[in-house]
Each structure stands twice: as structure tokens, then as C-alpha cells.
Design a protein around this motif. Structure first.
Motif, PDB file in Angstrom:
ATOM      1  N   TRP A  88     -28.028   8.008 123.617  1.00 35.25           N
ATOM      2  CA  TRP A  88     -26.791   8.418 124.277  1.00 35.25           C
ATOM      3  C   TRP A  88     -26.470   9.860 123.903  1.00 35.25           C
ATOM      4  N   ASP A  89     -25.756  10.550 124.804  1.00 30.52           N
ATOM      5  CA  ASP A  89     -25.362  11.930 124.534  1.00 30.52           C
ATOM      6  C   ASP A  89     -24.134  12.254 125.376  1.00 30.52           C
ATOM      7  N   ALA A  90     -23.473  13.329 125.001  1.00 32.96           N
ATOM      8  CA  ALA A  90     -22.290  13.775 125.729  1.00 32.96           C
ATOM      9  C   ALA A  90     -22.204  15.284 125.658  1.00 32.96           C
ATOM     10  N   ALA A  91     -21.644  15.893 126.691  1.00 33.74           N
ATOM     11  CA  ALA A  91     -21.436  17.340 126.721  1.00 33.74           C
ATOM     12  C   ALA A  91     -19.995  17.602 127.126  1.00 33.74           C
ATOM     13  N   LEU A  92     -19.358  18.552 126.440  1.00 35.68           N
ATOM     14  CA  LEU A  92     -17.937  18.815 126.655  1.00 35.68           C
ATOM     15  C   LEU A  92     -17.718  20.207 127.226  1.00 35.68           C
ATOM     16  N   ASP A  93     -16.988  20.266 128.325  1.00 30.22           N
ATOM     17  CA  ASP A  93     -16.529  21.537 128.890  1.00 30.22           C
ATOM     18  C   ASP A  93     -15.100  21.727 128.395  1.00 30.22           C
ATOM     19  N   LEU A  94     -14.960  22.485 127.308  1.00 30.57           N
ATOM     20  CA  LEU A  94     -13.658  22.612 126.652  1.00 30.57           C
ATOM     21  C   LEU A  94     -12.639  23.287 127.562  1.00 30.57           C
ATOM     22  N   LYS A  95     -13.073  24.306 128.270  1.00 27.48           N
ATOM     23  CA  LYS A  95     -12.155  25.037 129.157  1.00 27.48           C
ATOM     24  C   LYS A  95     -11.654  24.144 130.292  1.00 27.48           C
ATOM     25  N   GLY A  96     -12.575  23.382 130.875  1.00 24.61           N
ATOM     26  CA  GLY A  96     -12.197  22.490 131.972  1.00 24.61           C
ATOM     27  C   GLY A  96     -11.635  21.160 131.508  1.00 24.61           C
ATOM     28  N   ARG A  97     -11.661  20.919 130.177  1.00 28.70           N
ATOM     29  CA  ARG A  97     -11.148  19.689 129.595  1.00 28.70           C
ATOM     30  C   ARG A  97     -11.785  18.444 130.228  1.00 28.70           C
ATOM     31  N   LYS A  98     -13.118  18.522 130.415  1.00 30.34           N
ATOM     32  CA  LYS A  98     -13.826  17.371 130.967  1.00 30.34           C
ATOM     33  C   LYS A  98     -15.180  17.252 130.275  1.00 30.34           C
TER      34      LYS A  98
END
Length: 200
Positions: A88-98
Motif C-alpha cells: 500500500w502507498d499514499a501520496a499527498l498534495d499538500l497545497k490541494g489538500r487531497k
């Protein structure tokens, strides 16, 4: 700022910067979304984000010094016979908050069985996204009643939290505790840490 630089060391300065950033985000959440975080919750989040940042920096330093050459060349390892491996993995777009979530499930021969992806909105903490992705992967196998499963991820903080005997009191602690309870139901389940290149 100049006065502050002369009074505190690098570690304390990092903590101050992280808390200041959390204050700014807290202010924006209150002004634009009507959400209010307590000071203690904000400080916990700041500490967790700083810890994640420091771990990422340590990994970069190790890579640049050549200590990780052998590990970088490693590839996905097949599980034991009659076991399933879930990465499993996840990626975060901090600016877009998604955030984007990904789960891939392979058999003992490395053949993909299932691939799942998803999105989450209104998130700013990478650890929350990682534990959510792991929890979703666990839910799939709970429903399928699969008894021999290895869950692998590159979020060392989350792997340690799920394998810890102590109650998790972080902002994402409730999900960690649910993941722990699922892990405890199946003796053949394990959650293990791997570097990102070894998940491919």
C-alpha cells in the motif's frame, strides 16, 4: 527572526517553524472552513509532521552518502508459499489538500490479483493518508477472510505504530487502533516496512 536564530539551536528552530506553520494552517481552517483545532491537537500534529520530515531527510542523507546502494537495487520479494502480499502507498498534495491511495495485491508468484485506488480530500497530514490506505487494504482481506497476508508499506512511522503494544494517542490513533484490532484477529497477518523501490 535574527534574534531567535542566535538563541536556539537547529532542532529547536525546526520545532518552532513547524508549530508556526501549524498555527497558520489552523487559522486558515478556522477562517475558511469553520474548523477549530485545540492547541494540544495542533501541537501533536506539528510534532508528527516534524518527525515525518526528519525521517525523510535522514533517508535522503543515507542515499546521498552511498549507504543505500545495495538497498536501492533490491526489488519486490515474493512472499512465502500460500501467502498473499499487499503493498500500500499514499501520496499527498499538500497545497490541494487531497491525497491519492494505492493498493496492489500479488500472489506468491508475483502475479497481480487486485489493484485498488482511491482519493481523499481535506487532508494535510501524510501519516493520516498512509494509515487510511493500510486500513482499507486490511478491510479488503477481512471481507475476503484471507488468513495469510503480508502488508508492506514504506511509511515506517505507521508500521511501527500498528505493531506497537502501546495505545496510539496521535491524531490518527483511532484508525491505528482499528488496524491493530484487525491485525490481532488473524495470526497469519503481518505489517512490515519496506523501502519504496522494493514495493514495485
Amino acid at each position: 527572526m535574527e534574534k531567535l536564530l542566535g538563541k536556539v539551536d537547529k532542532t529547536e528552530l525546526s520545532e518552532i517553524a513547524t508549530v508556526m506553520r501549524s498555527l497558520w494552517l489552523r487559522r486558515n481552517e478556522f477562517c475558511y472552513e469553520g474548523l477549530f483545532k485545540s492547541p494540544s491537537q495542533m501541537l501533536r500534529t506539528a510534532k508528527e509532521e516534524l518527525h515525518e520530515f526528519e525521517m525523510a531527510q535522514q533517508k535522503l542523507i543515507a542515499n546521498s552518502q552511498g549507504n543505500n546502494i545495495e538497498r536501492r537495487n533490491q526489488v519486490w520479494q515474493r512472499p512465502k508459499e500460500n501467502y498473499i502480499k499487499v503493498n500500500w502507498d499514499a501520496a499527498l498534495d499538500l497545497k490541494g489538500r487531497k491525497a491519492g491511495l494505492g493498493v496492489i495485491i500479488r500472489d506468491e508468484d508475483g502475479e497481480p490479483l487486485v489493484a485498488v485506488e482511491g482519493q481523499q480530500t481535506n487532508v494535510v497530514n501524510p501519516a493520516i493518508v498512509e494509515i487510511y490506505a493500510l486500513w482499507k487494504a486490511m478491510e479488503i482481506y477481512r471481507d475476503l477472510k484471507m488468513e495469510r497476508v503480508i502488508f508492506e508499506g514504506d511509511a515506517q512511522l505507521i508500521v511501527k505504530a500498528v505493531n506497537s503494544q502501546e495505545e496510539d494517542r496521535s491524531v490518527y490513533g483511532s484508525i491505528v487502533e482499528v488496524a491493530k484490532s484487525l491485525l490481532g484477529l488473524w495470526k497469519g497477518w503481518s505489517v512490515e516496512f519496506v523501502y519504496r523501490n522494493e514495493m514495485r
